[in-house]
Design an enzyme around this catalytic site. Structure first.
Site, PDB file in Angstrom:
ATOM      1  N   SER A  50       5.352 -57.315 156.666  1.00 59.15           N
ATOM      2  CA  SER A  50       5.513 -56.923 155.276  1.00 59.15           C
ATOM      3  C   SER A  50       4.172 -56.934 154.558  1.00 59.15           C
ATOM      4  O   SER A  50       3.217 -57.591 154.996  1.00 59.15           O
ATOM      5  CB  SER A  50       6.482 -57.863 154.554  1.00 59.15           C
ATOM      6  OG  SER A  50       5.866 -59.117 154.327  1.00 59.15           O
ATOM      7  N   ASP A  83       6.383 -53.077 156.617  1.00 60.17           N
ATOM      8  CA  ASP A  83       7.590 -53.141 155.804  1.00 60.17           C
ATOM      9  C   ASP A  83       7.269 -53.317 154.319  1.00 60.17           C
ATOM     10  O   ASP A  83       6.380 -54.082 153.951  1.00 60.17           O
ATOM     11  CB  ASP A  83       8.454 -54.315 156.288  1.00 60.17           C
ATOM     12  CG  ASP A  83       9.835 -54.330 155.685  1.00 60.17           C
ATOM     13  OD1 ASP A  83      10.424 -53.246 155.532  1.00 60.17           O
ATOM     14  OD2 ASP A  83      10.350 -55.432 155.387  1.00 60.17           O
ATOM     15  N   HIS A  84       8.033 -52.623 153.483  1.00 62.69           N
ATOM     16  CA  HIS A  84       7.895 -52.705 152.019  1.00 62.69           C
ATOM     17  C   HIS A  84       6.440 -52.514 151.570  1.00 62.69           C
ATOM     18  O   HIS A  84       5.868 -53.354 150.872  1.00 62.69           O
ATOM     19  CB  HIS A  84       8.446 -54.037 151.506  1.00 62.69           C
ATOM     20  CG  HIS A  84       9.934 -54.026 151.361  1.00 62.69           C
ATOM     21  ND1 HIS A  84      10.581 -53.316 150.369  1.00 62.69           N
ATOM     22  CD2 HIS A  84      10.908 -54.622 152.097  1.00 62.69           C
ATOM     23  CE1 HIS A  84      11.890 -53.488 150.505  1.00 62.69           C
ATOM     24  NE2 HIS A  84      12.113 -54.256 151.541  1.00 62.69           N
ATOM     25  N   GLU A 135      13.376 -46.027 150.467  1.00 61.90           N
ATOM     26  CA  GLU A 135      14.591 -46.498 149.819  1.00 61.90           C
ATOM     27  C   GLU A 135      14.767 -45.806 148.481  1.00 61.90           C
ATOM     28  O   GLU A 135      13.798 -45.358 147.856  1.00 61.90           O
ATOM     29  CB  GLU A 135      14.560 -48.006 149.621  1.00 61.90           C
ATOM     30  CG  GLU A 135      13.572 -48.473 148.557  1.00 61.90           C
ATOM     31  CD  GLU A 135      13.474 -49.976 148.469  1.00 61.90           C
ATOM     32  OE1 GLU A 135      13.577 -50.637 149.506  1.00 61.90           O
ATOM     33  OE2 GLU A 135      13.275 -50.488 147.363  1.00 61.90           O
ATOM     34  N   HIS A 177      18.054 -59.461 149.673  1.00 62.41           N
ATOM     35  CA  HIS A 177      16.961 -60.181 150.315  1.00 62.41           C
ATOM     36  C   HIS A 177      17.025 -61.673 150.019  1.00 62.41           C
ATOM     37  O   HIS A 177      17.537 -62.099 148.990  1.00 62.41           O
ATOM     38  CB  HIS A 177      15.602 -59.672 149.803  1.00 62.41           C
ATOM     39  CG  HIS A 177      15.175 -58.385 150.419  1.00 62.41           C
ATOM     40  ND1 HIS A 177      14.367 -57.488 149.768  1.00 62.41           N
ATOM     41  CD2 HIS A 177      15.419 -57.833 151.628  1.00 62.41           C
ATOM     42  CE1 HIS A 177      14.137 -56.438 150.545  1.00 62.41           C
ATOM     43  NE2 HIS A 177      14.759 -56.636 151.677  1.00 62.41           N
ATOM     44  N   HIS A 205      18.689 -53.683 154.604  1.00 63.67           N
ATOM     45  CA  HIS A 205      17.772 -54.756 154.253  1.00 63.67           C
ATOM     46  C   HIS A 205      18.573 -55.985 153.855  1.00 63.67           C
ATOM     47  O   HIS A 205      19.741 -55.896 153.486  1.00 63.67           O
ATOM     48  CB  HIS A 205      16.873 -54.326 153.095  1.00 63.67           C
ATOM     49  CG  HIS A 205      15.841 -53.317 153.453  1.00 63.67           C
ATOM     50  ND1 HIS A 205      14.529 -53.393 153.017  1.00 63.67           N
ATOM     51  CD2 HIS A 205      15.895 -52.205 154.221  1.00 63.67           C
ATOM     52  CE1 HIS A 205      13.845 -52.372 153.490  1.00 63.67           C
ATOM     53  NE2 HIS A 205      14.655 -51.631 154.220  1.00 63.67           N
ATOM     54  N   THR A 230      14.688 -63.802 156.564  1.00 62.51           N
ATOM     55  CA  THR A 230      14.939 -65.167 156.088  1.00 62.51           C
ATOM     56  C   THR A 230      15.604 -66.036 157.145  1.00 62.51           C
ATOM     57  O   THR A 230      15.307 -67.236 157.251  1.00 62.51           O
ATOM     58  CB  THR A 230      15.794 -65.122 154.813  1.00 62.51           C
ATOM     59  OG1 THR A 230      15.104 -64.376 153.808  1.00 62.51           O
ATOM     60  CG2 THR A 230      16.065 -66.520 154.281  1.00 62.51           C
TER      61      THR A 230
END
Length: 283
Positions: A50, A83-84, A135, A177, A205, A230
């Site tokens: 990320s 990611d992101h 997204e 998330h 996600h 997580t």
């Protein structure tokens, strides 16, 4: 083994009626544990870096190089994914980082600007062989698309995909998330509708907060890429705490990082088997 393009792993999963898991890497032990779990399960995985993890390490090359080395020394098929990503300069570094795919996150912008910026990311990706995920709206842990009750509108999603040309779309169907309990309830009917309407694979996600049975049904309903972060951190931190509580005099980090890394591997193996089972589950 050589790194495998993310697009190939996603399409293989889609063709087999299952999902491929993408696990977030923060430390070297994350990458090693993910690869070990994949080997135990005998299934492919995606290693995700990320933008936040890259910033934690100060620059992207170290974490990317370490993750790529782990992947190449694994017997499993593994791809490397950013990611992101909101920083376009980091997006443009993908080829030199051995990354084959990027999730470009334009959710901070309004719809029109998100479409414009995402389309630019996709056009750049096509020129450089980079598979682009995006997204519609804001995703998990933030106010927006993964806030309670918020769902992706199928018509707007189709319009977004057609306007941007993205290779995959992250959608809001009930997850969020950073959940530390498996209590999310997914909208499986919406997943089926989105899967039937959209010409690209769907991405979930915030999957750490989704119960195993829900994940299996989601994969069966049409989710193809499942992001998990997580849950690995919970396993890693819990194992570290247990070891240090039982061994308060230990100061060598290798002593407690070994069980912590193995805890990640166990979580990965379990998650992969849950998703693989989706191909044999009837709705």
């Amino acid at each position: 083994m050589p790194l495998v393009p993310t697009g190939d792993l996603v399409e293989q999963a889609r063709a087999a009626g299952r999902a491929v898991a993408a696990f977030n890497v923060i430390t070297l032990e994350h990458a090693e544990g993910i690869a070990l779990g994949a080997e135990r399960a005998g299934l492919p995985v995606i290693l995700q870096l990320s933008e936040n993890a890259v910033r934690f390490h100060g620059f992207p090359h170290a974490l990317a190089a370490a993750s790529a080395a782990v992947a190449r020394n694994s017997s499993s098929d593994i791809s490397l994914h950013l990611d992101h990503i909101t920083d376009v300069s980091l997006l443009h570094m993908a080829p030199e980082l051995d990354v084959s795919s990027v999730m470009y996150d334009g959710s901070e912008f309004g719809y029109a600007e998100n479409v414009h910026n995402t389309r630019e990311a996709v056009e750049w990706g096509r020129k450089h062989g980079i598979w682009i995920e995006a997204e519609l709206g804001r995703v998990g842990g933030k106010d927006g698309a993964h806030a309670p009750g918020v769902r992706t509108d199928p018509g707007e999603a189709l319009e977004f995909v057609e306007a941007t040309g993205v290779a995959a779309l992250a959608v809001a169907v009930g997850s969020s998330h950073a959940m530390t309990s498996k209590s999310a309830a997914l909208d499986h009917e919406l997943i089926r509708t989105l899967s039937s309407m959209l010409p690209v694979p769907l991405v979930l996600h915030g999957s750490s907060g989704v119960p195993d049975g829900e994940l299996t049904l989601a994969a069966r309903a049409g989710m193809v890429k499942i992001n998990i972060g997580t849950a690995l951190n919970i396993a890693y931190t819990s194992a570290t705490r247990r070891f240090l509580d039982s061994n308060p005099s230990v100061v060598d980090p290798r002593k407690y990082l070994m069980p912590s890394r193995d805890a990640i591997a166990g979580t990965v193996e379990h998650s992969l088997k849950i998703l693989a089972d989706a191909a044999s589950i009837s709705l």
